[in-house]
Design a protein around this motif. Structure first.
Motif, PDB file in Angstrom:
ATOM      1  N   ARG A 145     -24.150  24.177  57.143  1.00 55.80           N
ATOM      2  CA  ARG A 145     -25.555  23.512  57.990  1.00 55.80           C
ATOM      3  C   ARG A 145     -23.914  22.204  58.879  1.00 55.80           C
ATOM      4  NH1 ARG A 145     -30.104  21.725  56.733  1.00 55.80           N
ATOM      5  NH2 ARG A 145     -29.641  19.640  57.863  1.00 55.80           N
ATOM      6  N   ALA A 146     -24.290  21.544  59.825  1.00 55.45           N
ATOM      7  CA  ALA A 146     -23.659  21.151  61.011  1.00 55.45           C
ATOM      8  C   ALA A 146     -23.377  20.274  60.223  1.00 55.45           C
ATOM      9  CB  ALA A 146     -24.216  20.399  61.935  1.00 55.45           C
ATOM     10  N   ASP A 147     -23.489  18.948  58.879  1.00 56.39           N
ATOM     11  CA  ASP A 147     -22.699  18.278  58.296  1.00 56.39           C
ATOM     12  C   ASP A 147     -22.082  18.998  56.915  1.00 56.39           C
ATOM     13  OD1 ASP A 147     -24.039  18.978  56.690  1.00 56.39           O
ATOM     14  OD2 ASP A 147     -25.791  17.504  55.810  1.00 56.39           O
ATOM     15  N   THR A 148     -21.374  21.003  56.883  1.00 55.80           N
ATOM     16  CA  THR A 148     -20.850  21.137  56.261  1.00 55.80           C
ATOM     17  C   THR A 148     -21.641  21.203  54.601  1.00 55.80           C
ATOM     18  OG1 THR A 148     -19.527  19.580  54.904  1.00 55.80           O
ATOM     19  CG2 THR A 148     -19.319  19.964  56.783  1.00 55.80           C
ATOM     20  N   SER A 149     -22.584  21.215  54.721  1.00 55.94           N
ATOM     21  CA  SER A 149     -23.356  21.808  53.300  1.00 55.94           C
ATOM     22  C   SER A 149     -24.125  22.768  53.427  1.00 55.94           C
ATOM     23  CB  SER A 149     -24.824  20.297  52.904  1.00 55.94           C
ATOM     24  OG  SER A 149     -25.663  20.448  54.231  1.00 55.94           O
ATOM     25  N   ILE A 150     -24.558  23.092  52.285  1.00 54.53           N
ATOM     26  CA  ILE A 150     -24.795  24.467  52.123  1.00 54.53           C
ATOM     27  C   ILE A 150     -26.484  24.500  52.357  1.00 54.53           C
ATOM     28  CG2 ILE A 150     -24.775  26.185  50.287  1.00 54.53           C
ATOM     29  CD1 ILE A 150     -22.157  25.910  52.164  1.00 54.53           C
ATOM     30  N   GLN A 151     -27.376  25.907  53.117  1.00 59.84           N
ATOM     31  CA  GLN A 151     -28.445  25.916  53.525  1.00 59.84           C
ATOM     32  C   GLN A 151     -28.079  27.404  52.758  1.00 59.84           C
ATOM     33  OE1 GLN A 151     -30.819  23.898  53.659  1.00 59.84           O
ATOM     34  NE2 GLN A 151     -31.992  25.673  53.246  1.00 59.84           N
ATOM     35  N   TRP A 152     -29.127  27.645  52.237  1.00 60.17           N
ATOM     36  CA  TRP A 152     -29.722  29.327  51.555  1.00 60.17           C
ATOM     37  C   TRP A 152     -31.266  29.571  52.702  1.00 60.17           C
ATOM     38  CZ3 TRP A 152     -27.658  31.919  48.106  1.00 60.17           C
ATOM     39  CH2 TRP A 152     -26.692  31.486  47.318  1.00 60.17           C
ATOM     40  N   PHE A 153     -31.140  31.011  52.806  1.00 53.14           N
ATOM     41  CA  PHE A 153     -32.076  31.217  53.879  1.00 53.14           C
ATOM     42  C   PHE A 153     -32.059  33.209  53.260  1.00 53.14           C
ATOM     43  CE2 PHE A 153     -29.765  29.005  56.648  1.00 53.14           C
ATOM     44  CZ  PHE A 153     -30.306  28.273  57.317  1.00 53.14           C
ATOM     45  N   ASP A 154     -33.512  33.438  53.561  1.00 49.92           N
ATOM     46  CA  ASP A 154     -33.483  34.461  53.406  1.00 49.92           C
ATOM     47  C   ASP A 154     -33.279  35.581  55.238  1.00 49.92           C
ATOM     48  OD1 ASP A 154     -34.365  35.134  50.527  1.00 49.92           O
ATOM     49  OD2 ASP A 154     -36.581  33.918  51.361  1.00 49.92           O
ATOM     50  N   GLN A 155     -33.228  36.254  54.577  1.00 52.59           N
ATOM     51  CA  GLN A 155     -31.618  37.278  55.855  1.00 52.59           C
ATOM     52  C   GLN A 155     -32.319  38.348  56.620  1.00 52.59           C
ATOM     53  OE1 GLN A 155     -28.067  39.100  55.852  1.00 52.59           O
ATOM     54  NE2 GLN A 155     -27.153  37.612  57.525  1.00 52.59           N
TER      55      GLN A 155
END
Length: 573
Positions: free
Chosen positions: A112-122
């Protein structure tokens, strides 16, 4: 109408809300609806060779960016991908650009923009963008429910546990696609980390192995298909495979799961195999040494018997010496007495009749001839006894000038008579080529006689063995003995037309206890001691040449004079 009435009655009366609370509640509900709607909508991003070509506003908001422009300003698509997932994503993009793929969602993560991790289904799809192929990603954020929020964390814990295992672990679904693998699996197979992400068909890993030469020169498709069918066998399959790129030996065990998938464990047994090989080699060496020790023990026993026999022979020769002396002396004395008797009877010759006189002369001639034969054979027997005594005395003899030709002749006669004493049917053609210029040589006659007797005996054994095994009735055993002078040296060359020797036998010929004869017929010490006598004691040379089943030739070269040395003393080099 009743249902609507029931619903209206269930709602709190409007009078229970203040105007401010009613507005705030409406805004909260609107925001929750907005958030759920945004989360449910897929975000789109299109890129080619890493360059971002398009990004939807939904995806920008899901990633925490204020505008699409901020996403488009990133240097490339990899800026959104955590470092440990970049190799897997590059491979996924490459497979996508090769054509349509099976539309299966992949669980991935993005910065993410704040360098945290976001999980997605791709979902990935190849598209034509601006007249050129590109990759389109459709990313849907995982639902923010509490259960879904725990999934990434639980997955990380599971992966950490699998990575901590000492063995390689590979998990496949029922369609033989990778569901997961630990870091040890990638290390054992020498794969780059993350090279085969979840969803990769296991056949792709086998194709990769074939391309790098793991299976040798075999057809690719047939080999991969055959290996894939092994996963379909119900039950546990054990096999061993060696990875050519790193030399590791893997014990692979495949077990089916209840859901139709498979768990494949890989045990690194390289060290165990090495230890097993070392133990096997050590066992073979120990058995070989034990066998050699037993043979050596047997040879030492035989050698001790031969030594005892030599002492017995020496004793018998000494005892024979006395009666031989009596035979020789009395044969000579009888001849002298016969001559005296004839002188005394000389006057009576005129009184004998013709026939009687003829008979007397014949008897006298026969007696004289018999006495000469007795004397000749007595001297011959005496020479044989002397040779036996000289041969049985062992080392430590005196250095003296010796008629070399006579020494060779004595050793040849002694050996030939010894062989014929064991086998009266044996005969061999003896060709003596003695150089009269050899003359006398300073040496230890007992030791050189022992060398010659040993060589002659071996030659007679070789020609006799060939006579018995070659199947040629026209074969005639032959032995040629040659002496010649070579400047300050003299040489003795012994050549036979026997079974000969191979190169491997010649290399071991002078090794102590090495023999080609059956147990009990040879000790393996004769040529070793002979080499020591010729080379180290007499400072000479011992050369051998042979052609199997044709001939063998031994050449001894001795200096005419040499500083006296004891048997066994080694040349200083």
């Amino acid at each position: 109408m009743d249902d609507k009435a029931d619903l209206l009655r269930a709602l709190p009366p409007l009078s229970s809300y203040s105007p401010e609370e009613s507005v705030a509640a409406s805004l909260d509900r609107a925001q929750n609806y907005h958030d759920q709607l945004v989360a449910a909508m897929p975000g789109l991003i299109v890129h080619r060779d890493g360059v971002i070509l398009h990004c939807s506003g939904t995806l920008a908001r899901l990633l925490g960016y204020d505008s699409v422009g901020e996403v488009m300003a990133l240097p490339d698509i990899m800026a959104l991908i955590p470092e440990d997932a970049r190799l897997a994503e590059r491979n996924a993009y490459a497979r996508c650009q090769q054509g349509p793929i099976q539309p299966l969602a992949r669980r991935i993560k993005r910065h993410r923009a704040d360098t945290s991790i976001q999980w997605f289904d791709q979902l990935l799809e190849p598209v034509n963008w601006g007249g050129a192929p590109a990759v389109m990603e459709m990313l849907t954020q995982m639902r923010p429910q509490a259960a879904n929020a725990e999934i990434p964390h639980q997955g990380q814990l599971l992966q950490a546990a699998i990575d901590a295992m000492p063995n390689g672990v590979l998990m496949l679904d029922r369609g033989l696609r990778l569901e997961g693998a630990n870091s040890e699996y990638f290390r054992l197979w020498d794969y780059p980390p993350g090279m085969f992400p979840p969803g990769t068909p296991v056949a792709e890993t086998l194709h990769y192995n074939h391309r790098r030469g793991d299976y040798g020169d075999v057809p690719c498709e047939e080999t991969v298909a055959e290996l894939c069918t092994r996963f379909l066998v119900k039950g546990v399959i054990n096999s061993e495979r060696q990875v050519p790129s790193n030399g590791r030996i893997l014990d692979i065990r495949t077990a089916p799961r209840a859901d139709g998938g498979y768990v494949i464990t890989h045990h690194d047994i390289t060290d165990r195999k090495r230890i097993e090989d070392e133990l096997r080699l050590a066992k073979e060496r120990a058995e070989a040494i034990l066998k050699e020790l037993r043979e050596t023990q047997q040879q030492l026993i035989v050698q001790e018997k031969m030594a005892s026999l030599g002492q017995l022979t020496a004793g018998i020769a000494h005892e024979l010496k006395n009666p031989l002396n009596f035979v020789n002396n009395f044969a000579e004395l009888s001849g002298e007495l016969l001559d005296e008797l004839l002188e005394l009877l000389e006057p009576l010759n005129d009184h004998l009749e013709g026939a009687t006189r003829t008979d007397v002369d014949d008897l006298v001639d026969s007696l004289q001839s018999n006495l000469r034969k007795i004397a000749d054979h007595g001297r011959r027997a005496d020479n044989i006894v002397k040779s036996m005594l000289a041969h049985s005395r062992g080392g430590g003899g005196e250095w003296q000038s010796t008629d070399l030709n006579a020494l060779v002749e004595e050793a040849l006669a002694l050996s030939y008579h010894a062989v014929r004493a064991q086998d009266r049917s044996f005969n061999a053609a003896l060709d003596r080529r003695f150089d009269a210029a050899v003359g006398e040589v300073k040496l230890v006659p007992q030791d050189i006689s022992r060398v010659l007797v040993n060589l002659f005996t071996n030659s007679f054994y070789a020609v006799r063995k060939k006579q018995l095994t070659c199947g040629n009735p026209d074969y005639e055993p032959a032995l040629t003995v040659t002496t010649e002078t070579r400047g300050q040296d003299v040489s003795i060359r012994i050549r036979d037309n026997g079974i000969g020797m191979t190169t491997a036998v010649i290399e071991k010929l002078f090794t102590p206890f090495f023999t080609t004869k059956p147990t009990g017929e040879g000790t393996g010490l004769g040529l070793s001691l002979s080499y020591d006598i010729v080379v180290h004691q007499h400072r000479g040379r011992f050369d051998v040449s042979s052609i199997e089943n044709e001939h063998a030739e031994f050449t001894i070269t001795l200096p005419r004079t040499v500083t006296a040395m004891s048997l066994g003393e080694r040349r200083k080099t």
